[in-house]
Design a protein around this motif. Structure first.
Motif, mmCIF file in Angstrom:
data_model
loop_
_atom_site.group_PDB
_atom_site.id
_atom_site.type_symbol
_atom_site.label_atom_id
_atom_site.label_comp_id
_atom_site.label_asym_id
_atom_site.label_seq_id
_atom_site.Cartn_x
_atom_site.Cartn_y
_atom_site.Cartn_z
ATOM 1 N N SER A 14 0.360 5.929 -4.093
ATOM 2 C CA SER A 14 1.330 6.398 -3.116
ATOM 3 C C SER A 14 1.153 5.758 -1.750
ATOM 4 C CB SER A 14 1.228 7.931 -2.975
ATOM 5 O OG SER A 14 1.445 8.578 -4.211
ATOM 6 N N VAL A 15 -0.032 5.232 -1.464
ATOM 7 C CA VAL A 15 -0.330 4.656 -0.152
ATOM 8 C C VAL A 15 -0.157 3.143 -0.227
ATOM 9 C CG1 VAL A 15 -2.087 4.380 1.644
ATOM 10 C CG2 VAL A 15 -1.943 6.525 0.354
ATOM 11 N N PRO A 16 0.602 2.525 0.693
ATOM 12 C CA PRO A 16 0.748 1.062 0.688
ATOM 13 C C PRO A 16 -0.603 0.368 0.884
ATOM 14 C CG PRO A 16 2.422 2.079 2.082
ATOM 15 C CD PRO A 16 1.452 3.159 1.718
ATOM 16 N N PRO A 17 -0.789 -0.799 0.291
ATOM 17 C CA PRO A 17 -2.078 -1.493 0.441
ATOM 18 C C PRO A 17 -2.446 -1.788 1.892
ATOM 19 C CG PRO A 17 -0.777 -2.482 -1.311
ATOM 20 C CD PRO A 17 0.115 -1.508 -0.623
ATOM 21 N N LEU A 18 -1.462 -2.105 2.727
ATOM 22 C CA LEU A 18 -1.761 -2.388 4.124
ATOM 23 C C LEU A 18 -2.301 -1.148 4.836
ATOM 24 C CD1 LEU A 18 -1.777 -4.330 6.485
ATOM 25 C CD2 LEU A 18 0.626 -3.773 6.892
ATOM 26 N N VAL A 19 -1.703 0.021 4.551
ATOM 27 C CA VAL A 19 -2.200 1.259 5.151
ATOM 28 C C VAL A 19 -3.605 1.559 4.656
ATOM 29 C CG1 VAL A 19 -1.778 3.735 5.371
ATOM 30 C CG2 VAL A 19 0.137 2.143 5.401
ATOM 31 N N LEU A 20 -3.853 1.348 3.370
ATOM 32 C CA LEU A 20 -5.191 1.560 2.825
ATOM 33 C C LEU A 20 -6.205 0.612 3.458
ATOM 34 C CD1 LEU A 20 -6.429 3.378 0.598
ATOM 35 C CD2 LEU A 20 -6.160 1.454 -0.968
ATOM 36 N N LEU A 21 -5.787 -0.602 3.698
ATOM 37 C CA LEU A 21 -6.661 -1.588 4.323
ATOM 38 C C LEU A 21 -7.011 -1.188 5.757
ATOM 39 C CD1 LEU A 21 -7.950 -4.468 4.076
ATOM 40 C CD2 LEU A 21 -5.807 -5.356 4.985
#
Length: 292
Positions: A86-93
């Motif tokens: 559910s979380v975009p990879p950029l936000v996770l990064l």
């Protein structure tokens, strides 16, 4: 007509790419094998391979938890996959890169008691470590669903028939379930690897010197933006092509015995044709009456 239109558009595209001096192909060739670009390329390849291997192993464990573990572990696996997907990879990064703002220090010890060791989060989780953790978690979530989907696609009746013959569960999984699940797992896994390769360009946001960030450093000095972006794009295309060819041969290896598998040379030869194959109908022709 469609083939003719596509051929004309392709010729126009090739013509403008080769004749437009603003592409600056000599500049592209000059920087294509520069040390700074190759260093960023190596980091991109390493990050792709490392995060895929660790993430896929983690994904296999999550899929096993979802299929065969108890209720608690099934809930943990489902919750992890749900949150990470559910979380975009950029936000996770960015979350892992800024983890020090939430936890300035990380400690190991007894819950609600004394700690044995304390670490400074800023020094422990740098840009490269944050990128590795974020991409690994993202791969694990998608790999878990890929593996689970491939395993559940195998008819359960085959396992039941094998158990009735006295085969052990390990042998049933290795000789019956896994060979039939691999043709469904490999194409999705290939897409996951290629998507991961392109997702590594996100780490340039946190100043990790991957391929994209390396060319950005160069064009910030000489202002050759488009030629340097072409350098990065060509390298991404080269790596993606290698991965696609490898995926084809792996699919062919696990699809032995199927009638629809063709040699790779035949696939390339058919893809290179510009004219469609003539339509042939298997229906018998209607008889023509005498005198018509």
């Amino acid at each position: 007509m469609a083939a003719a239109v596509i051929a004309v558009l392709t010729a126009m595209l090739v013509n403008t790419v080769l004749t437009n001096e603003r592409f600056e192909w000599p500049t592209v060739g000059h920087y294509f094998t520069q040390a700074a670009v190759l260093k960023g390329l190596w980091l991109t390849v390493w990050l792709t391979v490392a995060t895929f291997v660790v993430g896929f192993v983690f994904g296999i464990a999550l899929a096993a938890m979802r299929l065969w573990a108890g209720s608690l572990l099934k809930a943990v696996s489902f919750g992890f996959v749900w949150i990470v997907r559910s979380v975009p990879p950029l936000v996770l990064l960015l979350f892992w890169y800024q983890l020090a703002s939430l936890y300035p220090q990380l400690s190991l010890g007894v819950p609600f008691g004394s700690s044995f060791a304390t670490f400074d989060t800023t020094h422990l989780i740098g840009p490269l470590v944050a990128a590795f953790i974020a991409l690994t978690l993202d791969v694990a979530a998608f790999a878990a669903e890929i593996v689970r989907g491939g395993l559940v696609s195998v008819d359960a009746g085959q396992s039941e028939a094998a158990r009735s013959l006295g085969l052990s569960p390990r042998r049933i999984f290795r000789r019956i379930v896994l060979p039939q699940a691999m043709p469904a797992i490999i194409p999705a896994t290939g897409n996951l690897v290629i998507g991961l390769l392109k997702s590594t360009s996100l780490v340039s946001v946190i100043a990790v010197t991957d391929l994209l960030y390396s060319v950005q450093l160069v064009y910030n000095q000489n202002f050759k933006v488009m030629p340097l972006l072409l350098v990065a794009s060509i390298w991404y295309i080269v790596i993606t092509t290698v991965l696609a060819v490898g995926q084809f041969f792996i699919e062919r290896r696990f699809s032995r015995g199927r009638g629809d598998v063709r040699p790779f040379v035949d696939v390339l030869r058919e893809a290179a044709r510009l004219r469609p194959r003539p339509f042939t109908s298997d229906r018998p022709k209607a008889p023509v009456a005498v005198g018509q």
